[in-house]
Design a protein around this motif. Structure first.
Motif, mmCIF file in Angstrom:
data_model
loop_
_atom_site.group_PDB
_atom_site.id
_atom_site.type_symbol
_atom_site.label_atom_id
_atom_site.label_comp_id
_atom_site.label_asym_id
_atom_site.label_seq_id
_atom_site.Cartn_x
_atom_site.Cartn_y
_atom_site.Cartn_z
ATOM 1 N N VAL A 5 0.844 -1.187 0.000
ATOM 2 C CA VAL A 5 0.000 0.000 0.000
ATOM 3 C C VAL A 5 0.880 1.238 0.000
ATOM 4 C CG1 VAL A 5 -1.821 1.257 1.173
ATOM 5 C CG2 VAL A 5 -1.807 -1.246 1.222
ATOM 6 N N GLU A 6 0.840 1.963 -1.119
ATOM 7 C CA GLU A 6 1.636 3.187 -1.242
ATOM 8 C C GLU A 6 0.867 4.385 -0.701
ATOM 9 O OE1 GLU A 6 2.489 0.831 -5.168
ATOM 10 O OE2 GLU A 6 0.743 1.308 -3.920
ATOM 11 N N SER A 7 1.605 5.353 -0.197
ATOM 12 C CA SER A 7 1.013 6.598 0.272
ATOM 13 C C SER A 7 2.042 7.711 0.151
ATOM 14 C CB SER A 7 0.527 6.469 1.714
ATOM 15 O OG SER A 7 1.601 6.171 2.571
ATOM 16 N N GLY A 8 1.573 8.944 0.279
ATOM 17 C CA GLY A 8 2.479 10.085 0.286
ATOM 18 C C GLY A 8 2.530 10.884 -1.002
ATOM 19 N N GLY A 9 1.830 10.439 -2.015
ATOM 20 C CA GLY A 9 1.812 11.182 -3.261
ATOM 21 C C GLY A 9 0.980 12.454 -3.140
ATOM 22 N N GLY A 10 1.014 13.262 -4.183
ATOM 23 C CA GLY A 10 0.238 14.491 -4.178
ATOM 24 C C GLY A 10 0.741 15.475 -5.199
ATOM 25 N N LEU A 18 8.658 15.360 -1.628
ATOM 26 C CA LEU A 18 7.640 14.425 -1.158
ATOM 27 C C LEU A 18 8.341 13.191 -0.620
ATOM 28 C CD1 LEU A 18 4.895 14.422 -3.969
ATOM 29 C CD2 LEU A 18 4.623 15.285 -1.639
ATOM 30 N N ARG A 19 7.680 12.513 0.310
ATOM 31 C CA ARG A 19 8.184 11.238 0.808
ATOM 32 C C ARG A 19 7.107 10.194 0.605
ATOM 33 N NH1 ARG A 19 9.154 8.967 6.878
ATOM 34 N NH2 ARG A 19 11.053 7.753 6.503
ATOM 35 N N LEU A 20 7.397 9.222 -0.233
ATOM 36 C CA LEU A 20 6.481 8.119 -0.463
ATOM 37 C C LEU A 20 6.771 6.995 0.515
ATOM 38 C CD1 LEU A 20 6.483 7.895 -4.373
ATOM 39 C CD2 LEU A 20 5.140 9.395 -2.870
ATOM 40 N N SER A 21 5.714 6.309 0.919
ATOM 41 C CA SER A 21 5.838 5.127 1.769
ATOM 42 C C SER A 21 5.115 3.965 1.118
ATOM 43 C CB SER A 21 5.229 5.382 3.149
ATOM 44 O OG SER A 21 5.880 6.436 3.816
ATOM 45 N N CYS A 22 5.608 2.783 1.371
ATOM 46 C CA CYS A 22 4.956 1.560 0.899
ATOM 47 C C CYS A 22 4.938 0.571 2.056
ATOM 48 C CB CYS A 22 5.693 0.985 -0.293
ATOM 49 S SG CYS A 22 5.101 -0.635 -0.830
ATOM 50 N N ALA A 23 3.748 0.327 2.578
ATOM 51 C CA ALA A 23 3.583 -0.590 3.691
ATOM 52 C C ALA A 23 3.254 -1.977 3.160
ATOM 53 C CB ALA A 23 2.475 -0.102 4.606
ATOM 54 N N ALA A 24 4.048 -2.956 3.568
ATOM 55 C CA ALA A 24 3.903 -4.323 3.076
ATOM 56 C C ALA A 24 3.324 -5.242 4.142
ATOM 57 C CB ALA A 24 5.260 -4.859 2.635
ATOM 58 N N SER A 25 2.566 -6.232 3.698
ATOM 59 C CA SER A 25 2.037 -7.237 4.608
ATOM 60 C C SER A 25 1.764 -8.514 3.823
ATOM 61 C CB SER A 25 0.760 -6.750 5.290
ATOM 62 O OG SER A 25 -0.239 -6.459 4.338
ATOM 63 N N GLY A 26 1.709 -9.621 4.545
ATOM 64 C CA GLY A 26 1.358 -10.892 3.917
ATOM 65 C C GLY A 26 2.525 -11.684 3.366
ATOM 66 N N PHE A 27 3.740 -11.193 3.556
ATOM 67 C CA PHE A 27 4.926 -11.940 3.118
ATOM 68 C C PHE A 27 6.108 -11.517 3.989
ATOM 69 C CE2 PHE A 27 7.068 -8.495 0.793
ATOM 70 C CZ PHE A 27 6.018 -7.623 0.536
ATOM 71 N N THR A 28 7.219 -12.263 3.882
ATOM 72 C CA THR A 28 8.407 -11.987 4.690
ATOM 73 C C THR A 28 9.194 -10.850 4.057
ATOM 74 O OG1 THR A 28 8.461 -14.323 5.304
ATOM 75 C CG2 THR A 28 10.414 -13.012 5.809
#
Length: 116
Positions: A5-10, A18-28
């Protein structure tokens, strides 16, 4: 369930950050090489920056070297892209990618628009 899930755009003015973030889940997360790609309208998707799994070795597209910095926090399962001195040609949808062996995951993307 795998999620990126990416966030921080605009919308930002030329020269801004800008600082983009990518939150990961469901894998190692720590096993995966993480990258940011971007795709502008009418153009092919291109690699912006990548960071290896453990050593944190980074690589960048020539067009962003010295302006963008990729980093990761394996404790938070998150990868970041700090973007400074943004230019109109940086306008694109930015996607997060996770890659390990044959496993290849993509996020939905976040829009970055650089305009005055």
């Amino acid at each position: 369930q795998v999620q990126l899930v990416e966030s921080g755009g605009g919308l930002v003015q030329p020269g801004g950050s800008l600082r983009l973030s990518c939150a990961a889940s469901g894998f190692t997360f720590s096993l995966f090489r993480m990258s940011w790609y971007r795709q502008a309208p009418g153009k092919e998707r291109e690699l912006v920056a990548g960071i290896s799994s453990f050593a944190g070795i980074t690589n960048y597209a020539d067009s962003v070297k010295g302006r963008f910095t990729i980093s990761r926090d394996n404790a938070k399962n998150t990868v970041y892209l700090q973007m400074n001195n943004l230019k109109p040609e940086d306008t694109a949808v930015y996607h997060c990618n996770a890659l390990w062996k044959t496993l290849d995951y993509w996020g939905q993307g976040t829009q970055v628009t650089v305009s005055s």
